[in-house]
Scaffold this motif. Structure first.
Motif, PDB file in Angstrom:
ATOM      1  N   LYS A   1       0.837  -1.196   0.000  1.00  0.00           N
ATOM      2  CA  LYS A   1       0.000   0.000   0.000  1.00  0.00           C
ATOM      3  C   LYS A   1       0.877   1.253   0.000  1.00  0.00           C
ATOM      4  N   CYS A   2       0.509   2.227  -0.822  1.00  0.00           N
ATOM      5  CA  CYS A   2       1.286   3.467  -0.907  1.00  0.00           C
ATOM      6  C   CYS A   2       0.958   4.391   0.266  1.00  0.00           C
ATOM      7  N   ASN A   3       1.960   4.950   0.874  1.00  0.00           N
ATOM      8  CA  ASN A   3       1.754   5.895   1.976  1.00  0.00           C
ATOM      9  C   ASN A   3       2.384   7.249   1.673  1.00  0.00           C
ATOM     10  N   THR A   4       2.433   7.585   0.369  1.00  0.00           N
ATOM     11  CA  THR A   4       2.970   8.893  -0.016  1.00  0.00           C
ATOM     12  C   THR A   4       2.002   9.591  -0.968  1.00  0.00           C
ATOM     13  N   ILE A   5       2.087  10.922  -0.957  1.00  0.00           N
ATOM     14  CA  ILE A   5       1.425  11.729  -1.980  1.00  0.00           C
ATOM     15  C   ILE A   5       2.535  12.276  -2.866  1.00  0.00           C
ATOM     16  N   ASP A   6       2.561  11.836  -4.130  1.00  0.00           N
ATOM     17  CA  ASP A   6       3.596  12.265  -5.059  1.00  0.00           C
ATOM     18  C   ASP A   6       3.084  13.421  -5.910  1.00  0.00           C
ATOM     19  N   VAL A   7       3.971  14.354  -6.247  1.00  0.00           N
ATOM     20  CA  VAL A   7       3.572  15.584  -6.925  1.00  0.00           C
ATOM     21  C   VAL A   7       4.363  15.735  -8.221  1.00  0.00           C
ATOM     22  N   PHE A   8       3.619  15.929  -9.327  1.00  0.00           N
ATOM     23  CA  PHE A   8       4.234  16.156 -10.637  1.00  0.00           C
ATOM     24  C   PHE A   8       3.900  17.563 -11.103  1.00  0.00           C
ATOM     25  N   ASP A   9       4.923  18.374 -11.354  1.00  0.00           N
ATOM     26  CA  ASP A   9       4.749  19.751 -11.809  1.00  0.00           C
ATOM     27  C   ASP A   9       4.513  19.749 -13.321  1.00  0.00           C
ATOM     28  N   LEU A  10       3.317  20.156 -13.744  1.00  0.00           N
ATOM     29  CA  LEU A  10       2.973  20.105 -15.161  1.00  0.00           C
ATOM     30  C   LEU A  10       3.755  21.120 -15.993  1.00  0.00           C
TER      31      LEU A  10
END
Length: 571
Positions: free
Chosen positions: A532-541
């Motif tokens: 299970k993933c326990n991170t919030i990943d962020v991609f800068d568009l």
């Protein structure tokens, strides 16, 4: 034990000390005071001279306040009213009886009004009651339109006024009115205050003021002083009319002003590591980077429901839940008003739905397809309906060609776009793109996606559609493959292109555009339910790169996410 001690007090037996407060003698038992106050415990046990004295003079408190504390020490009850609250609070703070401090704080919170809010704010500051201080500020901001007309408002000193303006709590008026109140405050004592407006202007959100509204403000006498500082005035006037939302949006949302509101990510429902299927709703706190609990949908715990925001109210509609090991699908909907922190039911859809798409187009919700109709052997069309919040009614619209579930969509212009999905759990995954034209009430077909996708996400950014996440079947092995490409669609050219790839493939995750970035929440790493993933990943568009990874204690999957403006909360 407590009853026995009270009996001794009532009979005036075995008193071993007298407190002298304002020349009034208050006989007590040392052990009673020491049991509920660290102040007295230290006085009687740490070798201080008072530990051997029978008469102790207590300064800095009133007899009324101390008498009430002594009653509390013997009874565990405290009677607080308007006459004694400040005396009791001062005494409780002096001798550090924390439950009484909390009781006084609760009393003052519940009795805040326009006549006492400044006094309560100052008392809170005096005794370092941070929460009470913020609640008083929040009250003044929430009633700004009336409070700013009072003499008490005009008598605020510079520090008090500056602190209030910088608190950033929601107000009940537009930003033009905030600016006018600043100028009125300065004009009340122009000799001493006209030089202070530059400092106060730092806390005015000029981007939320319309340029035409400045004309009214320029007619005030104090504006001449403002105009004398050309550099300051130019800097602030250049910010006019740059609000991120329209005046019509504010009117529909019920928000007077974006001051005190934060645009944030909302996550709801699905499954969590904290208790399985859940109806909890969380928001992303930007200061900590953590998901924090906001509220709970007033229905049985569920997943695969439609979630969206209309007029800045959060809606959760449809979905499925378990009842005695049987999956049940329902048509019911609920609306959450974050300003009032309240839920209310809305009219149910005409169809039970889960794994469907719920989107907003021109001020209405549209429910497209979904289970159970996709797998019920119905005609090859997806039943669709639209919801009008003003009339609280659903009406059928033209069915979409190709019955399906686990599809997604987004609105752009006056079109509602739908992509992918599947009809049977083991059937083919679709790669098609369709759109509903609001003007013609008809469906049309665009270029197919580069990859078939089910259980994926779509959003709009810079007038293009983006699809991300989801899965499809490998044509050779018939095994699920998680789509790794982030693709964009140009509606004008009717063509797709791959713009990036996921940093980590996830199943049952959500992908939401927020402040120019894709926020990836939850899911199973590589489709493995043990990971299970326990991170919030962020991609800068804009930059085209992954920029952040926010670790969470919360693990989520099969949830929903969106964005909304939430009022700033007193924590």
């Amino acid at each position: 034990m407590l009853a026995g001690i009270r009996t001794l007090r009532d009979r005036c037996q075995l008193f071993d000390m007298i407190l002298n407060v304002e020349d009034i003698a208050l006989p007590v038992h040392r052990v009673v005071l020491a049991s509920c106050s660290d102040y007295f415990r230290a006085m009687f046990t740490d070798g201080l001279k008072e530990s051997k004295e029978e008469n102790i003079k207590l300064n800095g408190v009133t007899a009324m306040g101390m008498r009430n504390l002594i009653d509390f020490a013997y009874t565990s009850k405290i009677n607080i009213d308007h006459e004694n609250v400040y005396d009791v609070l001062a005494a409780a703070n002096h001798v550090q009886i924390l439950p009484v401090i909390s009781a006084c704080e609760d009393f003052l919170k519940s009795h805040l009004d326009l006549d006492n809010c400044i006094d309560i704010m100052n008392v809170a500051e005096l005794y370092c009651l941070k929460n009470l201080y913020q609640v008083a500020q929040q009250f003044m901001c929430r009633n700004w339109s009336i409070f700013s007309l009072s003499n008490d408002f005009l008598r605020l000193n510079f520090k008090e006024f500056q602190t209030l303006l910088s608190s950033k709590f929601p107000v009940d008026c537009d930003e033009k009115s905030i600016l006018l109140s600043v100028l009125t405050w300065a004009e009340y004592d122009s000799q001493n205050r006209n030089s202070l407006f530059v400092e106060l202007f730092k806390f005015i959100e000029f981007e939320n003021i319309r340029r035409e509204d400045i004309e009214e403000i320029q007619s005030t006498p104090v504006w001449k002083t403002v105009e004398s500082n050309e550099v300051c005035l130019s800097r602030y006037l250049n910010q006019l009319d740059k609000s991120v939302v329209s005046k019509d949006w504010l009117k529909c949302s019920g928000i007077s002003n974006l001051r005190g509101f934060q645009h944030t990510l909302i996550v709801a429902g699905g499954f969590s590591n904290e208790g399985g299927l859940t109806n909890s709703v969380w928001y992303l706190d930007q200061s900590s980077g953590n998901l924090k609990h906001l509220t709970k949908i007033p229905h049985v715990d569920q997943c695969n429901f439609g979630m969206g925001v209309l007029n800045n109210k959060l809606y959760a509609i449809g979905g499925c839940f378990n009842d005695q090991m049987q999956e049940l699908i329902h048509p019911f909907g609920f609306c959450y008003d974050s300003q009032r922190d309240t839920w209310e039911s809305i009219a149910p859809m005409s169809q039970e739905r889960c794994n469907f798409y719920l989107g907003v187009l021109e001020g209405r919700f549209f429910a497209i397809g979904g289970d159970p109709h996709a797998t019920a052997g119905a005609a090859d069309m997806a039943l669709c309906e639209a919801y009008d919040a003003e009339t609280n009614t659903w009406v059928d619209i033209e069915p979409m060609p190709g019955n399906r579930m686990q599809h997604t969509g987004a609105s752009l212009g006056r079109r509602l776009y739908i992509s992918g999905g599947l009809q049977e759990q083991d059937g083919d995954v679709f790669d098609d793109l369709l759109w509903y034209d609001l003007d013609t009430n008809l469906w049309q077909t665009g270029s197919s996606m580069r990859t078939p996708r089910a259980d994926h996400s779509m959003f709009v950014y810079n007038d293009k559609l983006y699809v991300v996440g989801g899965w499809f079947y490998d044509t050779h092995t018939q095994q699920r493959v998680i789509a790794s490409a982030i693709d964009s669609y140009n509606p004008e050219l009717d063509c797709w292109e791959t713009v990036a790839t996921l940093n980590e493939c996830r199943l049952f995750a959500t992908y939401t555009v927020y402040d120019g970035c894709i926020y990836v929440v939850g899911g199973w790493k590589g489709g493995n339910y043990r990971k299970k993933c326990n991170t919030i990943d962020v991609f800068d568009l804009e930059r085209g790169e992954w920029t952040d990874k926010k670790c969470q204690s919360l693990q989520l999957w099969e949830h929903s996410s969106c964005t909304a403006y939430l009022p700033r909360f007193v924590s």
